[in-house]
Design an enzyme around this catalytic site. Structure first.
Site, PDB file in Angstrom:
ATOM      1  N   LYS A   1       0.849  -1.198   0.000  1.00 38.47           N
ATOM      2  CA  LYS A   1       0.000   0.000   0.000  1.00 38.47           C
ATOM      3  C   LYS A   1       0.880   1.242   0.000  1.00 38.47           C
ATOM      4  CE  LYS A   1      -1.662   2.881   2.829  1.00 38.47           C
ATOM      5  NZ  LYS A   1      -1.762   4.089   2.006  1.00 38.47           N
TER       6      LYS A   1
ATOM      7  N   GLU B   1       9.671   0.889  10.779  1.00 41.63           N
ATOM      8  CA  GLU B   1      10.677   1.931  10.503  1.00 41.63           C
ATOM      9  C   GLU B   1       9.985   3.260  10.740  1.00 41.63           C
ATOM     10  OE1 GLU B   1      13.718   1.407  10.060  1.00 41.63           O
ATOM     11  OE2 GLU B   1      14.022  -0.474   8.982  1.00 41.63           O
TER      12      GLU B   1
ATOM     13  N   CYS C   1      13.599  10.446   7.071  1.00 43.00           N
ATOM     14  CA  CYS C   1      13.641   9.948   8.454  1.00 43.00           C
ATOM     15  C   CYS C   1      15.041  10.046   9.031  1.00 43.00           C
ATOM     16  CB  CYS C   1      13.141   8.513   8.491  1.00 43.00           C
ATOM     17  SG  CYS C   1      14.009   7.448   7.347  1.00 43.00           S
TER      18      CYS C   1
HETATM   19  P1  TAP Z   1       2.188   8.016   8.296  1.00 37.96           P
HETATM   20  O1  TAP Z   1       1.120   9.020   8.342  1.00 37.96           O
HETATM   21  O2  TAP Z   1       2.436   7.180   9.493  1.00 37.96           O
HETATM   22  O3  TAP Z   1       1.833   7.081   7.034  1.00 37.96           O
HETATM   23  C1  TAP Z   1       2.676   6.043   6.617  1.00 37.96           C
HETATM   24  C2  TAP Z   1       1.854   5.015   5.862  1.00 37.96           C
HETATM   25  O4  TAP Z   1       0.920   4.420   6.769  1.00 37.96           O
HETATM   26  C3  TAP Z   1       1.014   5.625   4.744  1.00 37.96           C
HETATM   27  O5  TAP Z   1       0.936   4.716   3.668  1.00 37.96           O
HETATM   28  C4  TAP Z   1      -0.348   5.762   5.421  1.00 37.96           C
HETATM   29  O6  TAP Z   1      -1.395   5.787   4.493  1.00 37.96           O
HETATM   30  C5  TAP Z   1      -0.379   4.503   6.252  1.00 37.96           C
HETATM   31  N1  TAP Z   1      -1.343   4.509   7.353  1.00 37.96           N
HETATM   32  C6  TAP Z   1      -1.863   5.569   8.012  1.00 37.96           C
HETATM   33  N2  TAP Z   1      -2.744   5.142   8.956  1.00 37.96           N
HETATM   34  C7  TAP Z   1      -2.759   3.797   8.897  1.00 37.96           C
HETATM   35  C8  TAP Z   1      -3.454   2.767   9.618  1.00 37.96           C
HETATM   36  N3  TAP Z   1      -4.302   3.051  10.595  1.00 37.96           N
HETATM   37  N4  TAP Z   1      -3.219   1.486   9.295  1.00 37.96           N
HETATM   38  C9  TAP Z   1      -2.366   1.158   8.330  1.00 37.96           C
HETATM   39  N5  TAP Z   1      -1.691   2.083   7.587  1.00 37.96           N
HETATM   40  C10 TAP Z   1      -1.880   3.381   7.887  1.00 37.96           C
HETATM   41  O7  TAP Z   1       3.606   8.633   7.936  1.00 37.96           O
HETATM   42  P2  TAP Z   1       3.942   9.634   6.759  1.00 37.96           P
HETATM   43  O8  TAP Z   1       3.538  11.001   7.184  1.00 37.96           O
HETATM   44  O9  TAP Z   1       3.431   9.125   5.469  1.00 37.96           O
HETATM   45  O10 TAP Z   1       5.526   9.499   6.696  1.00 37.96           O
HETATM   46  C11 TAP Z   1       6.355  10.300   7.465  1.00 37.96           C
HETATM   47  C12 TAP Z   1       6.909   9.536   8.662  1.00 37.96           C
HETATM   48  O11 TAP Z   1       7.538   8.342   8.233  1.00 37.96           O
HETATM   49  C13 TAP Z   1       7.970  10.309   9.408  1.00 37.96           C
HETATM   50  O12 TAP Z   1       7.793  10.176  10.796  1.00 37.96           O
HETATM   51  C14 TAP Z   1       9.256   9.630   8.987  1.00 37.96           C
HETATM   52  O13 TAP Z   1      10.321   9.761   9.893  1.00 37.96           O
HETATM   53  C15 TAP Z   1       8.817   8.223   8.839  1.00 37.96           C
HETATM   54  N6  TAP Z   1       9.724   7.507   7.969  1.00 37.96           N
HETATM   55  C16 TAP Z   1      10.565   6.580   8.512  1.00 37.96           C
HETATM   56  C17 TAP Z   1      11.449   5.915   7.695  1.00 37.96           C
HETATM   57  C18 TAP Z   1      12.358   4.897   8.273  1.00 37.96           C
HETATM   58  S1  TAP Z   1      13.070   3.899   7.198  1.00 37.96           S
HETATM   59  N7  TAP Z   1      12.567   4.784   9.554  1.00 37.96           N
HETATM   60  C19 TAP Z   1      11.496   6.202   6.338  1.00 37.96           C
HETATM   61  C20 TAP Z   1      10.650   7.141   5.826  1.00 37.96           C
HETATM   62  C21 TAP Z   1       9.748   7.794   6.651  1.00 37.96           C
HETATM   63  P3  TAP Z   1      -1.985   7.187   3.933  1.00 37.96           P
HETATM   64  O14 TAP Z   1      -0.822   8.040   3.620  1.00 37.96           O
HETATM   65  O15 TAP Z   1      -2.729   6.781   2.740  1.00 37.96           O
HETATM   66  O16 TAP Z   1      -2.828   7.704   5.013  1.00 37.96           O
END
Ligand code: TAP
Length: 454
Positions: A154, A229, A263
């Site tokens: 997804k 992650e 991240c």
């Molecule tokens: P999130 O809002 O947590 O979303 C990440 C993914 O999870 C998206 O595909 C989101 O879908 C999905 N999601 C949201 N609610 C969910 C639920 N209840 N059940 C299952 N999936 C769900 O994070 P983001 O804003 O996209 O990304 C930024 C964050 O990711 C930052 O904190 C960053 O540090 C972290 N990050 C960490 C890493 C590593 S490798 N540690 C790498 C990259 C990013 P939708 O977007 O469709 O809502």
């Protein structure tokens, strides 16, 4: 049917609309993936390896198209987007060697022998954030497929285009239907169904710590395997004996890469107080000359933020009166632009210093000695990344061992390589991706005793 309009973050214009998968489709796709699994796990290792190489070749031949989609749909600079498409190819090639190396062990026991097998866990649900849609997809997808698992991925709602194309390339390359499925849609709808579906045996989640925590609780109910992650607030520690010119010249790339939506962003620069004035004098030109602009231009180093809402979130860390030491440039007019921004001095309770900003904002803080540098670096719930700059080898090793973080670099701003393990300490995550052992995380070890006595 619900549709999502993908916007070009550099122009705010629509790129395309994408049909969102429903909850029912997420459930049905998980069941199809489970049906495809027995045949996929039974593919001979050498044949599975060849199919992954064919998949890599298909990605390679579409790399310009994939890069173009990431420029338009995510605002990534074209140079970065090309590198990211190349990373998908390279990660597939790296793990294409794994099926023929998933060997177990033979353990001597009395009365017979024991052998172990690495059995694939089954269907893997792969939930990807919007910041690096291609690399993060490949980090979960490639080792899972290599281990003999099927995958339902997804992508983030905002950035589905490259994942969808990679899903169709898998079919074009000859992967059987159901082995790798991409389902665009909302996290609360599609992602949550992957977490809840009993036939999805493992979740690989990359995203915010908040959502990761709730997915972990949901997985606990089924004792479902899980890799997390999550967020970061990493330190870039600069000692007085470092090559200050290099440390300052690379510091912008350690935090402003992908407009800080990284991240691993080293968003807290810690500098030994005896050299902080000299360091700031070197940092200013490095920051003000970062080329921010049209992602389609090869000269661009930093593009826009992903959305208007995210820009407002980033801007909230720099309210009126914030201690802006200096900042770079950003285009005016349409697009979710935000300039590279350096804050100093910051209070220890300033949210820009304590929270993950996920944008091009960095704080600079002085420290007196090694012990204080380590204490400040560790004074965060996160532990994902970090850098140490010093010419003292002993100190480099001591500090690297003392900083509670999964991925560190010494005299370099880069620490992520697909052939080395990657993951976080503390609230930055659980488990490791990448590196030679990654396929093992998609298997269970089975132990079989074979009696040899009559
Ligand atoms: P999130 O809002 O947590 O979303 C990440 C993914 O999870 C998206 O595909 C989101 O879908 C999905 N999601 C949201 N609610 C969910 C639920 N209840 N059940 C299952 N999936 C769900 O994070 P983001 O804003 O996209 O990304 C930024 C964050 O990711 C930052 O904190 C960053 O540090 C972290 N990050 C960490 C890493 C590593 S490798 N540690 C790498 C990259 C990013 P939708 O977007 O469709 O809502």
């Amino acid at each position: 049917m619900t549709e999502f309009t993908v916007l070009n973050p550099a122009t705010e214009e629509p790129v395309t609309t994408v049909a969102q998968a429903s909850a029912a489709r997420a459930m049905a796709s998980s069941a199809c993936s489970a049906e495809a699994w027995p045949a996929w796990r039974a593919v001979a290792p050498g044949d599975r390896a060849r199919m992954l190489r064919d998949f890599a070749a298909a990605v390679d031949s579409a790399s310009e198209e994939l890069a173009g989609l990431e420029v338009a749909g995510s605002g990534h600079p074209i140079g970065a987007a090309r590198w990211e498409a190349g990373q998908v190819r390279d990660v597939l090639l790296y793990y294409s060697a794994a099926p023929e190396r998933l060997s177990g062990r033979q353990i001597p026991v009395s009365g017979g022998l024991n052998v172990t097998f690495h059995e694939p866990v089954g269907v893997v649900g792969l939930i990807v954030p919007w910041n690096f849609p291609m690399p993060i997809l490949s980090w979960g997808m490639a080792p899972a497929l290599a281990a003999g698992c099927t995958v339902v991925a997804k992508p983030a709602e905002a950035t589905p285009l490259t994942a969808m194309r990679i899903g169709s390339l898998a079919l074009e390359a000859g992967l059987p239907p159901g082995v790798f499925t991409v389902l665009p849609g909302k996290g609360s709808v599609v992602g949550q169904r992957l977490v809840d579906h009993p036939l999805v045996r493992k979740i690989v989640f990359t995203g915010s710590t908040e959502v990761g925590r709730s997915i972990m609780a949901d997985c606990a109910r089924q004792v479902k395997r899980l890799t997390l992650e999550l967020g970061g607030k990493s330190a870039n520690i600069i000692f007085a004996d470092a090559d200050l010119e290099r440390a300052a010249a690379t510091a912008p790339y350690a935090v402003f890469d992908n407009a800080g939506q990284d991240c691993c962003a080293r968003s807290r620069i810690l500098v030994q107080s005896s050299v902080i004035d000299r360091f700031m004098a070197l940092l200013e030109p490095a920051v003000t000359t970062v080329t921010v602009g049209d992602p389609a231009s090869a000269a661009t180093e930093m593009g826009p933020l992903i959305s208007a809402a995210h820009r407002a979130h980033v801007a909230s860390f720099v309210p009126d009166g914030a201690p802006v030491a200096f900042r770079g440039h950003a285009p005016a007019g349409p697009g979710f632009w935000y300039p590279p921004t350096v804050l100093a001095p910051v209070r220890p309770d300033d949210p820009a210093y304590t929270e993950e900003v996920f944008g091009p904002v960095v704080t600079v803080t002085p420290f007196e000695d090694e012990a204080e540098a380590v204490a400040i670096a560790n004074d965060t719930p996160y532990g994902l990344s970090g850098s140490i700059w010093t010419s003292n080898v002993g100190r480099a090793i001591r500090v690297a061992r003392a900083v509670e973080s999964g991925n560190l670099s010494v005299n370099s701003h880069s620490s992520v390589r697909y052939w080395t393990p990657f993951g976080g300490f503390k609230q930055s995550g659980l488990g490791r991706e990448l590196g030679p052992d990654a396929p093992d995380a998609f298997t269970e070890t089975k132990n079989v005793f074979i009696a040899t006595e009559e």
